[in-house]
Motif scaffolding. Structure first.
Motif, PDB file in Angstrom:
ATOM      1  N   ALA A   7      40.823  35.158  37.076  1.00 57.70           N
ATOM      2  CA  ALA A   7      40.798  34.321  38.279  1.00 57.70           C
ATOM      3  C   ALA A   7      39.496  33.539  38.378  1.00 57.70           C
ATOM      4  CB  ALA A   7      40.993  35.194  39.523  1.00 57.70           C
ATOM      5  N   VAL A  40      46.669  38.818  41.004  1.00 61.12           N
ATOM      6  CA  VAL A  40      47.596  37.676  40.952  1.00 61.12           C
ATOM      7  C   VAL A  40      48.136  37.379  42.354  1.00 61.12           C
ATOM      8  CG1 VAL A  40      49.845  36.878  40.092  1.00 61.12           C
ATOM      9  CG2 VAL A  40      48.244  38.032  38.537  1.00 61.12           C
ATOM     10  N   ASN A  52      45.857  35.208  44.288  1.00 57.91           N
ATOM     11  CA  ASN A  52      45.498  33.909  43.702  1.00 57.91           C
ATOM     12  C   ASN A  52      46.772  33.147  43.352  1.00 57.91           C
ATOM     13  OD1 ASN A  52      42.311  33.953  42.993  1.00 57.91           O
ATOM     14  ND2 ASN A  52      43.171  36.013  42.773  1.00 57.91           N
ATOM     15  N   GLU A  84      40.487  39.822  37.795  1.00 57.26           N
ATOM     16  CA  GLU A  84      39.378  39.134  38.471  1.00 57.26           C
ATOM     17  C   GLU A  84      38.605  38.249  37.500  1.00 57.26           C
ATOM     18  OE1 GLU A  84      37.439  42.494  40.153  1.00 57.26           O
ATOM     19  OE2 GLU A  84      38.900  42.684  41.795  1.00 57.26           O
ATOM     20  N   LEU A 119      47.609  31.706  39.851  1.00 55.44           N
ATOM     21  CA  LEU A 119      47.946  32.585  38.724  1.00 55.44           C
ATOM     22  C   LEU A 119      49.407  33.007  38.827  1.00 55.44           C
ATOM     23  CD1 LEU A 119      44.873  35.016  38.619  1.00 55.44           C
ATOM     24  CD2 LEU A 119      45.185  32.880  37.355  1.00 55.44           C
TER      25      LEU A 119
END
Length: 321
Positions: free
Chosen positions: A144, A177, A180, A141, A183
């Motif tokens: 991100a 991941v 997102n 986190e 990533l």
């Protein structure tokens, strides 16, 4: 001695024998993984200190990262008739037989820092650990949030293969991941939780990724591997913390030194004080029969350059890391 006095003395002995052991009389055997990292050394140091505070005799056996040595140590503790056994399991499987032996000997076992496979849940009293899945998610986190929507190729330094903490720290990071799309973990390999192996694996990642130019960030399952990775980046002419972002777990002193120098970005704390809560649980269990919860969770806190890393380094450096 009169018969009345003899009866009184006999009664006193009987009462004394029936009383639970006090902390001063407790002996605990601790099968420690070894000293593969600064955090592990600190855990050992803090465990000794916490035992001394409670006047508990703590016998520590260093397994040198080998499960067979841990099993031998547990059997030795059983033969010695210790009051309890602490186990920091090097891997998560293969414990059932020896833990059954401890249970048959009526010696409670407490897991420290790491868990074992579900098949062995009934064989130990409690586990004092962090939520290592949560630790990995906290690291993910942070990354991100830091990169925003920018595409970010991540290389991952995994912990020891088969260790529950390595499996879970990967699982937590991967969960972020998955949410997102920007990533992407492009390379993932074990660095065995050591600085030397972390450096070696990072060197291979750099070579494979155009001299490191295609790497956005490094995620390491512990700080010691990250310290090794930082050295590899510097030797390759890269600027760790700037050219390549870093996030790792444990919060050992040297990572705070690196954060203060701008060579690392973030770490998630794993407290080295697992023994304190474990000793309290054993003492209550022995004295009053109080059964602790099956899991005693410790806190996982994120640290960055905004948290005065030099001050934290100074506060931690004497803990045995």
């Amino acid at each position: 001695m009169t018969s009345k006095a003899l009866l009184a003395a006999t009664a006193l002995v009987a009462i004394t024998l029936s009383l639970p052991a006090t902390a001063a009389e407790l002996t605990v055997g601790f099968s420690q993984i070894g000293s593969e990292s600064g955090w592990r050394a600190a855990e050992t140091s803090v465990s000794k200190s916490e035992a001394a505070k409670r006047k508990v005799t703590l016998k520590i056996a260093d397994a040198q990262q080998k499960q067979e040595n841990q099993i031998k140590a547990i059997r030795s503790f059983i033969a010695q008739g210790v009051d309890a056994i602490f186990l920091a399991p090097v891997v998560s499987s293969g414990w059932d037989a020896v833990l059954k032996e401890a249970k048959e000997a009526k010696i409670p076992v407490v897991l420290l820092d790491r868990d074992i496979d579900p098949s062995g849940k009934e064989l130990y009293l409690t586990a004092v650990t962090s939520d290592s899945v949560h630790e990995g998610a906290v690291a993910g986190e942070w990354l991100a949030k830091t990169v925003g929507g920018k595409a970010c190729n991540v290389v991952e330094l995994q912990g020891t293969v088969g260790a529950s903490v390595a499996t879970n720290r990967k699982k937590g990071f991967d969960s972020v991941v998955a949410k997102n799309a920007n990533l992407k973990v492009v390379r993932s390999q074990t660095g065995d939780f050591t600085r030397a192996k972390g450096k070696e694996v990072m060197e291979s990642f750099i070579k494979a990724e155009g001299g490191g130019k295609t790497i956005c960030a490094v995620y390491a399952h512990n700080d010691d591997m990250m310290v090794g990775a930082i050295q590899a980046m510097k030797e390759a002419g890269l600027k760790p913390g700037k050219d390549i972002l870093t996030v790792s777990i444990d919060a050992v002193p040297d990572i705070f030194k690196a954060i203060a120098a701008g060579e690392a970005n973030a770490t998630v704390e794993l407290t080295p004080n697992m023994a304190g809560p474990a000793l309290d649980a054993i003492m209550a269990y022995k004295a009053k029969g109080t059964v602790p919860p099956k899991w005693i969770q410790t806190e996982s806190k994120l640290y960055t350059a905004a948290d005065d890393p030099q001050k934290i380094y100074d506060s931690k450096k004497g803990l045995g890391y």
